[in-house]
Write a protein that holds these residues in place. Structure first.
Motif, PDB file in Angstrom:
ATOM      1  N   VAL A  84       1.911 -39.146 -28.976  1.00 21.46           N
ATOM      2  CA  VAL A  84       0.673 -39.397 -29.697  1.00 21.46           C
ATOM      3  C   VAL A  84       1.045 -40.289 -30.877  1.00 21.46           C
ATOM      4  O   VAL A  84       2.092 -40.077 -31.504  1.00 21.46           O
ATOM      5  N   LEU A 116      -2.502 -31.011 -20.243  1.00 15.10           N
ATOM      6  CA  LEU A 116      -2.302 -31.635 -21.553  1.00 15.10           C
ATOM      7  C   LEU A 116      -1.327 -30.799 -22.388  1.00 15.10           C
ATOM      8  O   LEU A 116      -0.407 -31.328 -23.011  1.00 15.10           O
ATOM      9  N   LYS A 117      -1.499 -29.480 -22.354  1.00 18.11           N
ATOM     10  CA  LYS A 117      -0.552 -28.610 -23.058  1.00 18.11           C
ATOM     11  C   LYS A 117       0.860 -28.752 -22.494  1.00 18.11           C
ATOM     12  O   LYS A 117       1.848 -28.671 -23.213  1.00 18.11           O
ATOM     13  N   GLU A 137       4.893 -19.103 -27.756  1.00 17.90           N
ATOM     14  CA  GLU A 137       3.557 -18.779 -28.297  1.00 17.90           C
ATOM     15  C   GLU A 137       3.017 -17.500 -27.668  1.00 17.90           C
ATOM     16  O   GLU A 137       2.383 -16.685 -28.351  1.00 17.90           O
ATOM     17  N   LYS A 197       1.749 -14.215 -29.577  1.00 16.87           N
ATOM     18  CA  LYS A 197       0.427 -13.608 -29.441  1.00 16.87           C
ATOM     19  C   LYS A 197       0.521 -12.171 -28.940  1.00 16.87           C
ATOM     20  O   LYS A 197      -0.250 -11.303 -29.370  1.00 16.87           O
ATOM     21  N   ILE A 248      -4.093 -28.669 -30.082  1.00 12.71           N
ATOM     22  CA  ILE A 248      -2.956 -29.098 -29.276  1.00 12.71           C
ATOM     23  C   ILE A 248      -2.269 -30.300 -29.928  1.00 12.71           C
ATOM     24  O   ILE A 248      -1.046 -30.370 -30.019  1.00 12.71           O
ATOM     25  N   LEU A 249      -3.064 -31.230 -30.431  1.00 13.03           N
ATOM     26  CA  LEU A 249      -2.492 -32.414 -31.075  1.00 13.03           C
ATOM     27  C   LEU A 249      -1.741 -32.044 -32.347  1.00 13.03           C
ATOM     28  O   LEU A 249      -0.657 -32.572 -32.624  1.00 13.03           O
ATOM     29  N   THR A 255      -0.317 -21.088 -34.023  1.00 16.46           N
ATOM     30  CA  THR A 255      -0.828 -20.159 -33.014  1.00 16.46           C
ATOM     31  C   THR A 255      -1.490 -18.950 -33.673  1.00 16.46           C
ATOM     32  O   THR A 255      -2.606 -18.553 -33.317  1.00 16.46           O
ATOM     33  N   GLU A 305      -8.634 -29.560 -28.329  1.00 12.67           N
ATOM     34  CA  GLU A 305      -7.678 -30.669 -28.308  1.00 12.67           C
ATOM     35  C   GLU A 305      -7.031 -30.929 -29.660  1.00 12.67           C
ATOM     36  O   GLU A 305      -5.845 -31.249 -29.752  1.00 12.67           O
ATOM     37  N   LYS A 357      -0.305 -29.176 -33.072  1.00 19.78           N
ATOM     38  CA  LYS A 357       0.975 -28.581 -32.674  1.00 19.78           C
ATOM     39  C   LYS A 357       1.952 -29.663 -32.224  1.00 19.78           C
ATOM     40  O   LYS A 357       3.133 -29.633 -32.566  1.00 19.78           O
ATOM     41  N   HIS A 358       1.438 -30.601 -31.461  1.00 21.90           N
ATOM     42  CA  HIS A 358       2.316 -31.642 -30.916  1.00 21.90           C
ATOM     43  C   HIS A 358       2.990 -32.463 -32.022  1.00 21.90           C
ATOM     44  O   HIS A 358       4.189 -32.736 -31.951  1.00 21.90           O
ATOM     45  N   LEU A 414       2.193 -32.039 -23.948  1.00 21.90           N
ATOM     46  CA  LEU A 414       2.333 -32.163 -25.402  1.00 21.90           C
ATOM     47  C   LEU A 414       3.029 -30.978 -26.062  1.00 21.90           C
ATOM     48  O   LEU A 414       3.436 -31.060 -27.213  1.00 21.90           O
ATOM     49  N   ILE A 415       3.129 -29.865 -25.360  1.00 22.99           N
ATOM     50  CA  ILE A 415       3.802 -28.692 -25.944  1.00 22.99           C
ATOM     51  C   ILE A 415       4.978 -28.260 -25.071  1.00 22.99           C
ATOM     52  O   ILE A 415       6.065 -28.042 -25.567  1.00 22.99           O
ATOM     53  N   PHE A 454       1.646 -42.814 -24.030  1.00 22.54           N
ATOM     54  CA  PHE A 454       0.985 -42.245 -25.195  1.00 22.54           C
ATOM     55  C   PHE A 454      -0.426 -41.800 -24.835  1.00 22.54           C
ATOM     56  O   PHE A 454      -1.125 -42.471 -24.072  1.00 22.54           O
ATOM     57  N   TYR A 455      -0.789 -40.665 -25.388  1.00 25.52           N
ATOM     58  CA  TYR A 455      -2.082 -40.054 -25.096  1.00 25.52           C
ATOM     59  C   TYR A 455      -3.135 -40.606 -26.036  1.00 25.52           C
ATOM     60  O   TYR A 455      -2.902 -40.734 -27.238  1.00 25.52           O
ATOM     61  N   GLU A 469      -7.534 -22.025 -28.925  1.00 29.42           N
ATOM     62  CA  GLU A 469      -6.261 -22.746 -28.879  1.00 29.42           C
ATOM     63  C   GLU A 469      -6.260 -23.870 -27.845  1.00 29.42           C
ATOM     64  O   GLU A 469      -5.318 -24.645 -27.761  1.00 29.42           O
ATOM     65  N   ASP A 470      -7.324 -23.967 -27.033  1.00 29.20           N
ATOM     66  CA  ASP A 470      -7.421 -25.069 -26.086  1.00 29.20           C
ATOM     67  C   ASP A 470      -8.144 -26.281 -26.678  1.00 29.20           C
ATOM     68  O   ASP A 470      -8.254 -27.321 -26.031  1.00 29.20           O
TER      69      ASP A 470
END
Lengths: 321, 321, 321, 321, 321, 321
Positions: free
Chosen positions: B266, C211-212, C224, C228, B243-244, B227, B240, B246-247, C215-216, A309-310, B237-238
């Motif tokens: 997470v 990380l992406k 995505e 875009k 990203i979380l 997005t 955090e 979306k996750h 988590l993605i 887990f992050y 979009e970077d």
């Protein structure tokens, strides 16, 4: 006052008192015995090896005793580890007792007792109320002393009671938000669902499975307890409430392959299963994240399919007392 | 005032107004067309066949119209069924409109809007707050009109919003009881998790999957929306938090085989998954038990592994307005 | 000119230049640090441990530097291993650069670019053509530099582009042999299917997940990108070709449990999945067999269910440059 | 004397006495009631529909009565079926009673009682012997009257006792051939393993699951019986023999997903599981093959993964009394 | 006369003759070679490491030779282990031969031959009888010398024959107790089912898989043998008995995922599968329990899903000659 | 010249000649016989029911005869269906023969023979070449006449040969593009992999499984053929090429649960498996899409996990002859 083990940085020297939670004597490649320790204080547990252990050291450094450890906090293959350079017993005038180092439920036993007792008043179904009280009385001491599992989740003294309380709190939200739930069955089931662990496990130190735990399991052991309670209390076992109460206990693991002999066929059984999963998952992740640096992933969590887990950046570490 | 369909006993004659929810024209063995109806009023839905349908009848009795049905409530192969002996459209002076028969979320749209809006104030993370508001605005109308699923759970107009509200209420209990949860991520994730259904499904009447629903799916469709929201709102979009967010949407089905492209890594993602399961399960069981006699088992519930659920004796039927 | 590492027999002394691909500093049982090296030259990679590493050695021998290694090629628990007796940096006058040791795609980047460009002419569907060109431009450099995976298959610089080219060649056979295939969708899907890896992974040296990536995941990341691209190029995202292109990317892992959020429901999606499996399998087996003696079984291949593969006798080793 | 139903060829006219085992009143497409009969005589069971049933016929032709049926033996979609042209109750002077038509265990109850009693002498472990006798006494009548399952295997009156006897015979071979088996535990476990079915099921006619059967299941119900027997007989439930006896009952389904709450961890538990599978499989195949023509495949057997079984040519039909 | 290895207590000094069953030369961390021995006598097998092995020792102490070992019986990570302090070859006048130390089937080869031969008279089906005799003749020597598996069950010389005999004894009980079984097919199938192992494996010492074993497998290898026997004996391969005999061999693993290319579709095939499982399970558990202290659990048994088995208290150790 | 069945619109009247492919006589609810026909012409197959069939009609309208059908093309529960209003045999002067209506492989047998023969020259490994020629000669006629499966894929006369040819074409691309493949083994394996179907199935009309097909299966049947070929041709069965050839046939289903008794452990085996899947998948999807309207989803395809496939808009129907 002293800094706790997880309040040290990685690679920071350590010189603190800790409790020995486990002390396994093994043999090294060179055939000399060493001790594989698990130390703990209120910030968590950590493993460390003590090489070339002599007979008297093996004798002296057993589980349950407090020691002064000098060494370094390290990380070995992604797991925290304590390098021991010196180890000695507490001395006269060092006022430490084991329970000062034990990670415990965030609630004191008395608070838990109170919260359970209040809930009993909301169990208005007579047979369920009587059975739950009877079993609580019988296992009262262990219920607030045992961990909720050998490892995985709530694996600390009082963990069983605390896990139960946490589920009860969620259960009360459910009763409030969803009409049609039977509070007696839901609360009764939550209270009883894991008490069989007091028979399945040996206790809160050096926890192992008992023979009954291995060959019968806590789920059926609790069904047996309800059966015996009915005999003692002269409650007819064909009473539908009794059958339902047994059912919600038997079905709470949610799937046959997780050890429930029946699937949930009653609304409250399904709910108890989900509350159990939810509370156990949060506890497991929370425990793992407490040892994880922000912006990195935790160790793998066995009870959650070995997922890591992050821990997001900028989230502050939860305070400890 | 009139008795609703499920307030009739089995085999009791029926003579009431209902809404046609579905009207499928099929051909009988004898090659004559018949209409397979799904009628509904606020007590639930029921199927019934109308044999030897003529052209003008097929024309007249379409989904969305209110009719007067004469016949009998029956049970066919364990499922409720309506035997139709007579069917006619409403006439002048019969003051019925379709929405008087529609099973709806127990909350009015405005109440739901209010409750969501209050929650937005608790989302203090700026990018999450902006993204959630942006998407809510974009899909505002559909969000409170769509069902939460084609069938299975909360399959009524407003079901999507109501399912979301129910999860939010549970989520607030979680935030209160467990330290270390990020309310912004949890609430933001709950609000967005199923909005993709407004693109995946066609609407609340005769609900079907759209092409995007079939080939992309609501989980990825919502990821696309986040997005695009970032592009529009100039949010990096970077970041955090993005990203979380979306996750937690991508992971909310909990298992790859249920269509999530990633497993939860997470804490908040794991919680959202459990809350989703819990709320959906209660709704499915509750719906099934409303049509079940006390002391018997319900029909099989597809979304719960085809299990049947027992309705205990002496539990009174939940009132309907 | 010099003999490469895998041109040495097992147990033959080794005295050659190699590139350090990975250099992990760990602690031995005796608490002294050692370096776990991965060396490589064009014949492949090999691990070796360097005991009792001093501070300046740890400093000097990092990933990306060329060294002279003296020692012996060995086999340890069925895996190739290099016993190191001496290690030194290159000296003045030793004209070696890292790229002289890097296993690379059998095609040069320019050749790959040409082959991709030719294919673009066969993508006659306008929206697909524009989207593919746009994304190729955006990730042009990484596309021909990245490996196709962290390990498993095509795990070398340029592997991503080479894997794509190999699939395109098979795809062209398919278009030739089977009527009814849409070349635009098939070629466009092949080209895009794995480009998300340039966001999912960190690069071609010491490759890790971002990380992406964690988590993605590269599948949704590419969806995505298409989203875009449509925004930028003003292509309507409801255009059927766009939906199909997204679908073939999303479905290319073939099964939900392999991380595709949707199953293939379009012919070209099914084909891309099979071509991906076919090319990846051949590459994994081929790589393993290059280190296997004739008449014996290879090491276990993780990406193929831990199977070992037999190298028939009398089959000559494939030449290298 | 009369030819039995399965002694008729397919498409041969039928004019015989049979017992009505099941009589389900349903409604035809034309809304008239019909009766879906299951008839049986000692050669087996067969279904048949009786169209346009009148009120008095529905009244008269209920399960448990003997009738004279005129019609034809047919095959419909691979299943045997009886076309009914005439149906009447037995008349004065027709000396038929229901039990003359009931398929029964090949052993009489007294024979089974004797064989069980003999075995009890070989159970020399005192607690096991006392528990087994106690439970046998309690469920004596049902034990020799119940089927072993609702359908699947040994689904005839006396089937439960007969299945148990058959397993005991195999168990004795095991004890003779393999040293190190505990006969008390093995025989005791075999005798008790399925007695819970007498609580799980309603009886031998129109067999259904009871509420306890659905919500607790025969495996745990038997564990409860052992628990209660210990209470009554003042046997300490911590006695290892008691724990082992419970274990072999709990584990006899062999896999968690088949409803055993624990896996076998004792040799005798593993053996009982295999004997159960072996005897049940033979019975299911044997029953299916009795209705199968030589040189063809049987109907699908649900309890054996829906497999069909081939009846070799030249193997003569087993005689029936 | 001398005490055998497993007749020593844990931590008791050992000074006995044993046979070297396996001798694997490996390299220690310090780069010096050591020998990983497997010793055995009639009480079982035990592993032990011999450090700093010199060239002549490696030469001398090979599999198949008898040695005198001095050391201590220990337990390492739950597995039995022998600490070696001294090791020497047998000397003149020490009258030990390898077969005096080999664990063997409890029956002598001649007894097994007799028992098989008797059974052949009960195989009255001519083609089956001829094929079985033909194959038995062809593999006669190996059939009574080979183990039944590389490890797992009956992994000792003669194990293959003994496993077959044990199954035949059970098979005869089946034929006696259940009507409708074809003894020719059942006995013929039992005898042939595992003979393919004599081609699949290399022999009884240092047993490995052959290339045919790895690439074809003993199940199909036996099918080939029946095919060739028919060619040689001029038996028509379309004879139903031949097809059935092949089928029961092909189907005996019971599930496709266990390597049977077809599922059992013949009663005798199903029975052979169950007898195979039953006999193999008993053998595996029995072997593990022989090394287990009463009142404790055995090591994990790989062939039984890694389960451990409990050895009840008060059950006496089975005698060894 | 005449319009074919699938060149009619849905609900368009039909008046054409077709071939009866299947004619199943069943009984209707009213006990009168009807015929469930499968008709076909070169555009595909369609089902239709012929009610109240008289004895002479049942006699006359059997599989394999050409008829004139009058009626309407319809759709029933998502499947195409032909409503029959009139049916008559061909009359004198109507020059139709069955093969004029049979869907066939797109290649004539002679073309296939040529293409196979050319490939034989590329099989330079002597034993493989001889075995393949021998088996091709033995099953020459059936190989080009049989379907590749009872249903699922290439289920038309000549389908087996055509499926093989299609795979060979892909195989040649593989040999061209990937170094290190053995063409003899790859081509030999492709040619033989499914020939066992000529023994497993009964033929190209009213295709069923033979007893050998059911009890042995085409995979093992082909292994037997190679075994017999070696006996006949005096090729040593221990020759590595023979073992490899058997292996690639045995392993071609790719997974044990799909009926391969061994997993692929040779590169060429893995490739053949993938080519088989690829070609079969394309054929199944292509067949389904030919009956699907643009912009809609096909019927469910059993052999592809019951998935439906989307037929994009604007893609023109593939021409037929």
């Amino acid at each position: 006052m002293t800094k706790k083990i997880y309040e040290h940085e990685v690679d920071e020297p350590v010189d603190i008192f800790m409790l020995i939670k486990g002390a396994d004597v093994r043999k090294a490649k060179n055939n000399k015995p060493y001790i594989a320790f698990t130390f703990q204080d209120k910030s968590g547990q950590i493993d460390g090896k003590f090489w070339d252990a002599k007979e008297d050291e093996i004798e002296r450094f057993q589980a349950g005793t407090v020691v002064k450890v000098t060494g370094k906090r390290e990380v070995y293959q992604n797991n925290p580890q304590l390098r021991i350079t010196k180890l000695r017993p507490i001395q006269a005038g060092e006022p430490y007792t084991p329970d000062m180092f034990m990670e415990r439920a965030p609630l004191r036993a008395e608070e838990m007792v109170d919260e359970i007792n209040e809930t009993l008043f909301e169990i208005t179904n007579a047979p369920i109320n009587r059975i739950v009280r009877h079993i609580l009385n019988k296992y009262h001491k262990d219920f607030f002393e045992f961990p909720a599992a050998k490892r995985h989740h709530h694996a600390f003294p009082g963990g069983l009671g605390f896990h139960t309380i946490s589920m009860l709190r969620l259960a009360k939200t459910i009763v409030r938000d969803y009409p049609g739930i039977d509070p007696s069955l839901l609360y009764g089931g939550v209270i009883l669902h894991d008490i069989g662990k007091t028979i399945e496990l040996t206790g809160s130190m050096a926890t192992e499975y008992t023979l009954k735990g291995n060959l019968i399991g806590h789920i059926v052991l609790m069904d047996e307890e309800i059966t015996k309670a009915c005999e003692t209390l002269k409650i007819n076992e064909d009473n539908e409430s009794v059958i339902l109460l047994k059912h919600v206990v038997l079905a709470h693991h949610g799937k046959l392959e997780f050890g429930s002999p029946v699937l949930a066929h009653v609304m409250e059984a399904e709910i108890i299963h989900h509350l159990d999963m939810l509370d156990a998952s949060i506890n497991m992740i929370d425990t793992a994240l407490q040892r994880t640096e922000e912006g990195t992933f935790s160790e793998r969590i066995f009870g959650l399919g070995n997922r890591t887990f992050y821990k997001p950046k900028g989230q502050t570490k939860p305070q400890e007392d």
